[in-house]
Enzyme design. Sequence first.
Site, short mmCIF file in Angstrom:
data_model
loop_
_atom_site.label_atom_id
_atom_site.label_comp_id
_atom_site.label_asym_id
_atom_site.label_seq_id
_atom_site.Cartn_x
_atom_site.Cartn_y
_atom_site.Cartn_z
CG PHE A 28 -2.98 -4.63 -8.22
CD1 PHE A 28 -1.84 -3.99 -8.68
CD2 PHE A 28 -4.12 -4.58 -9.00
CE1 PHE A 28 -1.84 -3.31 -9.88
CE2 PHE A 28 -4.13 -3.90 -10.20
CZ PHE A 28 -2.99 -3.26 -10.66
CG ASP B 58 -3.04 -11.53 -7.66
OD1 ASP B 58 -2.25 -11.89 -8.56
OD2 ASP B 58 -3.88 -10.63 -7.82
CE1 TYR C 180 -0.89 -7.10 -17.08
CE2 TYR C 180 -2.81 -8.41 -17.68
CZ TYR C 180 -2.21 -7.48 -16.86
OH TYR C 180 -2.92 -6.93 -15.82
CE LYS C 181 0.84 -7.28 -13.83
NZ LYS C 181 0.07 -7.33 -12.59
NE ARG D 237 6.10 -1.56 -10.53
CZ ARG D 237 5.03 -2.25 -10.89
NH1 ARG D 237 4.51 -3.14 -10.06
NH2 ARG D 237 4.47 -2.08 -12.07
C1 LIG Z 1 -1.26 -6.68 -12.54
C2 LIG Z 1 -2.10 -7.11 -11.40
C3 LIG Z 1 -3.50 -7.17 -11.52
C4 LIG Z 1 -4.18 -6.72 -12.78
O1 LIG Z 1 -5.40 -7.33 -12.99
P1 LIG Z 1 -6.14 -7.18 -14.37
O2 LIG Z 1 -7.46 -7.77 -14.16
O3 LIG Z 1 -5.31 -7.90 -15.39
O4 LIG Z 1 -6.20 -5.73 -14.71
C5 LIG Z 1 -4.22 -7.65 -10.44
N1 LIG Z 1 -3.62 -8.02 -9.29
C6 LIG Z 1 -2.27 -7.95 -9.15
C7 LIG Z 1 -1.63 -8.38 -7.87
C8 LIG Z 1 -1.48 -7.48 -10.19
O5 LIG Z 1 -0.16 -7.39 -10.05
#
Ligand SMILES: *Cc1c(COP(=O)(O)O)cnc(C)c1O
Length: 422
Positions: A128, A207, A232-233, A382
């Site tokens: 990400f 992560d 939140y996912k 997705r």
């Molecule tokens: C959704 C996601 C994030 C988002 O990070 P935030 O700090 O909540 O904005 C980071 N890394 C990965 C791999 C994600 O899927």
Amino acid sequence: MNIDLSRDYARKLDEADELSGYRQKFFHNDADMIYMDGNSLGKLPIRTIERVDQIVKEEWGTQLIRSWGINWYQSPIVVGEKIAQLVGAGQGQVVVSDSTTINLFKLAMSALMLRPERKKIITDTLNFPSDLYMLQGCSHLLGGKHQIQMLEPADGLRVDTQAVLDAIDLDTALVTLSHVVFKSGYMYDARTITEYAHQKGALVLWDLSHAVGAVPVELDDWGADFATGCTYKYLNGGPGAPAFLYVRRDLQKEALSPIWGWFGDRTPFSFGLDYKPAEGIQRFLCGTPPVVSVLAMEQGVDLLLEVGIQRLRKKSILLTSYMIDLFDAILAPLGFSLGTPREVDQRGSHISFRHAEGYRINLALIEEMNVIPDFREPDNIRLGLTPMYTSFLDVWESINRIQRVVTEKRYLRFPETRQTVT
Ligand SMILES: *Cc1c(COP(=O)(O)O)cnc(C)c1O
């Protein structure tokens, strides 16, 4: 393969689904809408509505500051221990804190400070963006002496385990990857990578944003050093709900957070002038937690604990496999290619379809077909399959509505210029 393409068959799969009852525990106000983005923002659990009302009226409205001593101060620990059960972590190693991005910073810096002589950080181009930016920022802060090696997927979808192992050497300080990657849904063999990194003396940060609540995660068993992830996912914690972080128990004595805040101090309420890091995982806290969000999110976590990750994974595999079968029969002939590994043990709980017109097809799905997936550049649509509430009929409907968007050329009505949020 001989697959039954009928709507009736999807219904039969729903009837046989032992988790079908959980769907009604979530807020739905549009029976026709097919929500396929639970991997970006999970749905609202009904019990969260009642809980938030209680937090606001009773805990904040009535009890006011006294609530800190009742359940607020401990909430990052209490909810952290619940999340720990979803990621295979024993007690005292997981805490709710900040956002995933900030936790990545704290944990990556902590790891790099533990390996000051080593110069290599290994990650991949599937990670990400925030994860990659954060590594670049850490390297910048530490004087730019680190080399960030971003492994490339040979097939666009995945980096082979062997390629990761080959990259790790005695100069590697940190290996950091998404356990399930956000675009293709590819799932790494976390145990093998962690074990090998340790043989070379490197530390590993996972992560778990697209893994927690979707696939079995065994942090203690893998021997992971650090981990973080969103709530939140798949945990349905609500927009901007705080993240969690994990630091393995035997690292906690030497590992330091780069952010020395009062919540990470040994005795925050003695208001001393010099920072003394708390003994355990609490040293990775910074400042006052967003209590309403922490406690609202707890409801989503409780629901997942009720079901159990094994049952969730079982249904998730059935959903993704069914979707791939329908894809092969209905969408592959229309110019789509599968953007997710076919091997069950190499994928998480979302499926990506790639198409040259992916961006406009995604818009047409949302605007005209009442299907809500999301789009990831350059051509990925997705679809998140959330075993808590996605039905087999949802899968059938989404494939058939995507088919209509293409065969009826509905996407041609939409512009190719990108919007701010996709
Ligand atoms: C959704 C996601 C994030 C988002 O990070 P935030 O700090 O909540 O904005 C980071 N890394 C990965 C791999 C994600 O899927």
